[in-house]
Design a protein around this motif. Structure first.
Motif, PDB file in Angstrom:
ATOM      1  N   CYS A 110       0.856  -1.185   0.000  1.00 13.03           N
ATOM      2  CA  CYS A 110       0.000   0.000   0.000  1.00 13.03           C
ATOM      3  C   CYS A 110       0.890   1.233   0.000  1.00 13.03           C
ATOM      4  O   CYS A 110       1.837   1.323   0.776  1.00 13.03           O
ATOM      5  N   CYS A 118      -9.063   5.416  -1.841  1.00 10.85           N
ATOM      6  CA  CYS A 118      -9.825   4.407  -1.106  1.00 10.85           C
ATOM      7  C   CYS A 118     -10.634   5.046   0.018  1.00 10.85           C
ATOM      8  O   CYS A 118     -11.786   4.659   0.272  1.00 10.85           O
ATOM      9  N   VAL A 119     -10.050   6.031   0.693  1.00 12.47           N
ATOM     10  CA  VAL A 119     -10.753   6.735   1.766  1.00 12.47           C
ATOM     11  C   VAL A 119     -11.934   7.515   1.197  1.00 12.47           C
ATOM     12  O   VAL A 119     -13.032   7.518   1.755  1.00 12.47           O
ATOM     13  N   CYS A 122     -14.806   5.047   0.229  1.00 15.88           N
ATOM     14  CA  CYS A 122     -15.468   4.293   1.298  1.00 15.88           C
ATOM     15  C   CYS A 122     -16.698   5.045   1.801  1.00 15.88           C
ATOM     16  O   CYS A 122     -16.589   6.158   2.309  1.00 15.88           O
ATOM     17  N   LEU A 127     -12.172   3.237   6.070  1.00 16.53           N
ATOM     18  CA  LEU A 127     -10.794   3.634   5.794  1.00 16.53           C
ATOM     19  C   LEU A 127     -10.630   5.110   6.129  1.00 16.53           C
ATOM     20  O   LEU A 127     -11.507   5.917   5.818  1.00 16.53           O
ATOM     21  N   VAL A 135      -2.725   5.170   6.084  1.00 15.63           N
ATOM     22  CA  VAL A 135      -4.138   4.947   5.773  1.00 15.63           C
ATOM     23  C   VAL A 135      -4.566   3.680   6.522  1.00 15.63           C
ATOM     24  O   VAL A 135      -4.045   2.596   6.270  1.00 15.63           O
ATOM     25  N   TYR A 137      -7.404   0.930   8.217  1.00 17.88           N
ATOM     26  CA  TYR A 137      -8.655   0.232   7.923  1.00 17.88           C
ATOM     27  C   TYR A 137      -9.310  -0.263   9.206  1.00 17.88           C
ATOM     28  O   TYR A 137      -8.653  -0.833  10.076  1.00 17.88           O
ATOM     29  N   CYS A 142     -16.776  -1.950   8.210  1.00 17.36           N
ATOM     30  CA  CYS A 142     -16.735  -2.224   6.772  1.00 17.36           C
ATOM     31  C   CYS A 142     -17.950  -3.054   6.362  1.00 17.36           C
ATOM     32  O   CYS A 142     -18.326  -4.005   7.045  1.00 17.36           O
ATOM     33  N   CYS A 148     -13.379   0.568  -2.390  1.00 20.30           N
ATOM     34  CA  CYS A 148     -11.994   0.989  -2.159  1.00 20.30           C
ATOM     35  C   CYS A 148     -11.036   0.267  -3.096  1.00 20.30           C
ATOM     36  O   CYS A 148     -10.061   0.850  -3.585  1.00 20.30           O
ATOM     37  N   LEU A 157      -5.206  -3.109  -2.753  1.00 24.03           N
ATOM     38  CA  LEU A 157      -6.049  -3.701  -1.718  1.00 24.03           C
ATOM     39  C   LEU A 157      -6.519  -5.105  -2.095  1.00 24.03           C
ATOM     40  O   LEU A 157      -6.856  -5.371  -3.251  1.00 24.03           O
ATOM     41  N   GLN A 173      -0.697  -1.686   6.911  1.00 26.41           N
ATOM     42  CA  GLN A 173      -1.168  -0.633   7.808  1.00 26.41           C
ATOM     43  C   GLN A 173      -0.001   0.189   8.358  1.00 26.41           C
ATOM     44  O   GLN A 173      -0.150   0.896   9.342  1.00 26.41           O
TER      45      GLN A 173
END
Length: 296
Positions: A110, A118-119, A122, A127, A135, A137, A142, A148, A157, A173
């Motif tokens: 990532c 992705c944020v 969502c 995210l 970033v 999760y 979810c 995302c 992802l 992460q």
């Protein structure tokens, strides 16, 4: 200063008429103190120690092929739900200065974008962009829509398709679970024996990368991948050859959310869509009533 999607949106409103480069340079200036990693592909030896360390730190399922087995390089790989980072091998010398090496090996994961697609995509906030840069999760909220995954410009992802009851989106992460204050290297960086991965503040790493390019012009191309791509990323790359030869896409400088959110906000500004929709329904009902009365 907290950097999240809303902050970046507000900050970019005054730049909508600026040039593409101007917009990118302004957006990345917010992230000087974000955690980041610089990957020098000319120093990577393809040992896969980073993969092993990531697997161990995140308690992932061990692969069927051992980490010291380089036969995996025969096939191009992408991160999966059980491999947050992978190393691929690309034929050709990494630079003029290292002519004796036949191939270039490159780690991917990532990218932790400064303005992550992705944020933005969502719809439930699973995210988010943290204050320090990673970033993050949250699987508890979810809903599994996987928007995302579609939005990610790097196609990183992964999803737990094999888990029918509680599937999760899986990705790097930045070791925030073991390094909440950024005082230690991420597992992959700590395990790298050649220091091909350097962890630090984004602004400092950019300066380091520029100095390396300046001091060894015959070893690097004059491009820091991730400095401006899609608004900038927290993972930066140096290479001795065109980055597109190493599995990376040539991406625009403007972050995708800047376009998509501008369109969304323009469409829904002042309730335009609901007004038009209900206006259409009202007109249709009035037309139907008139037609019915004439028929009677």
């Amino acid at each position: 200063m907290k950097i999240d999607r809303r902050t970046l949106l507000i900050s970019s409103l005054g730049l909508l008429l600026s040039s593409e480069k101007g917009l990118a340079e302004d957006s990345v200036s917010f992230a000087k103190d974000h955690w980041a990693c610089l990957v020098d592909t000319t120093l990577c030896i393809g040992c896969r120690k980073c993969e092993e360390a990531c697997n161990r730190a995140n308690k992932l399922m061990k692969p069927s092929i051992p980490f010291d087995d380089k036969s995996v390089f025969k096939k191009h790989r992408r991160p999966t739900e059980n491999a947050f980072t992978v190393v691929n091998e690309f034929p050709g010398s990494p630079s003029i200065a290292q002519w004796d090496r036949k191939n270039t090996t490159v780690k991917i994961q990532c990218m932790h974008c400064l303005d992550p697609s992705c944020v933005s995509a969502c719809i439930v906030g699973a995210l988010r962009k943290s204050e320090e840069g990673p970033v993050i999760y949250n699987p508890t909220i979810c809903i599994g829509c996987r928007y995302c995954m579609i939005a990610c410009p790097f196609e990183i992802l992964a999803y737990e398709y094999s888990n029918p009851l509680t599937p999760r989106v899986k990705k790097c992460q930045f070791c925030v679970n073991t390094n909440p204050e950024g005082k230690a290297n991420p597992a992959c960086a700590a395990a790298c024996p050649t220091e091909a991965i350097v962890f630090g503040k984004r602004g400092e790493l950019l300066e380091l990368a520029r100095n390396r390019i300046k001091q060894k012009k015959d070893q690097y191309i004059n491009h820091i991948y991730g400095e401006y791509e899609v608004g900038g990323t927290s993972w930066l790359y140096l290479a001795g050859r065109d980055i597109t030869e190493l599995g990376f896409k040539r991406l625009q400088k403007e972050a995708p959310p800047r376009l998509t959110e501008e369109i969304q906000h323009s469409i829904f500004k002042y309730g335009a869509i609901p007004i038009l929709f209900y206006g259409f329904l009202g007109a249709l009902m009035a037309y139907t009533n008139r037609k019915n009365k004439k028929g009677e």
